[in-house]
Design a protein around this motif. Sequence first.
Motif, PDB file in Angstrom:
ATOM      1  N   THR A   1      36.545  40.144  30.720  1.00  0.00           N
ATOM      2  CA  THR A   1      37.954  39.962  30.387  1.00  0.00           C
ATOM      3  C   THR A   1      38.310  40.914  29.264  1.00  0.00           C
TER       4      THR A   1
ATOM      5  N   PHE B   1      40.162  41.576  40.727  1.00  0.00           N
ATOM      6  CA  PHE B   1      40.819  42.059  39.514  1.00  0.00           C
ATOM      7  C   PHE B   1      42.226  41.489  39.462  1.00  0.00           C
ATOM      8  N   TRP B   2      42.595  40.922  38.327  1.00  0.00           N
ATOM      9  CA  TRP B   2      43.961  40.443  38.114  1.00  0.00           C
ATOM     10  C   TRP B   2      44.380  40.716  36.677  1.00  0.00           C
ATOM     11  N   GLN B   3      45.703  40.760  36.471  1.00  0.00           N
ATOM     12  CA  GLN B   3      46.239  40.966  35.133  1.00  0.00           C
ATOM     13  C   GLN B   3      47.361  39.979  34.859  1.00  0.00           C
TER      14      GLN B   3
ATOM     15  N   ALA C   1      43.361  41.155  31.331  1.00  0.00           N
ATOM     16  CA  ALA C   1      42.852  41.473  32.670  1.00  0.00           C
ATOM     17  C   ALA C   1      41.453  40.902  32.843  1.00  0.00           C
TER      18      ALA C   1
ATOM     19  N   THR D   1      38.086  41.124  35.461  1.00  0.00           N
ATOM     20  CA  THR D   1      37.360  41.784  36.539  1.00  0.00           C
ATOM     21  C   THR D   1      36.123  40.961  36.853  1.00  0.00           C
TER      22      THR D   1
END
Length: 169
Positions: free
Chosen positions: A123, A76-78, A104, A106
């Motif tokens: 996304t 997970f990144w934002q 974001a 996932t």
Amino acid sequence: MRHVALLLTALFFATVAKAQVPSPVTFELGPRVGYDIGGDVEEAFLGVDARLGVMALPIDFQATFDYYFMEENVTFWQLGLNALLAFGPGVIFTPYVGAGLGIARTSVSADLGDFGEFSASDTDTGINLIGGARFGVGPIRPFVQAQVTVLGDVDLVTIAGGLLFKFGP
């Protein structure tokens, strides 16, 4: 010879005058760490914060990237793109508020043994609401920030802190 001396004197004063004019743009970059304290992820993250200030505008433009430490097989990144409005005298302590766009991603993967592998990703795009403060006036500026992000299926309520390193004049 007299013309050369006048030309060199004019170039010298033009260079000195140009050096005393403040840069119309500031750039700060640095690491950040934080935690999702009440959202859907509830994990720690490590990221980077970049800020671009234009002297003619009352706002700074902020770009952030945060990578969350999730359980195995989950990524997970934002990415955040925000506008920050500072208020107050801004000498040693500069509070700010802001808003922007959050993106974001996932991803989930699993090994299903004899059945092969499974993977899926999603996304989401949403809105960031931010409040924080930057400290110091030198080339290194610590900051703390709270952020609420509403991203479709995922909501984040994060607390972050970090260091901003000022580049340029």
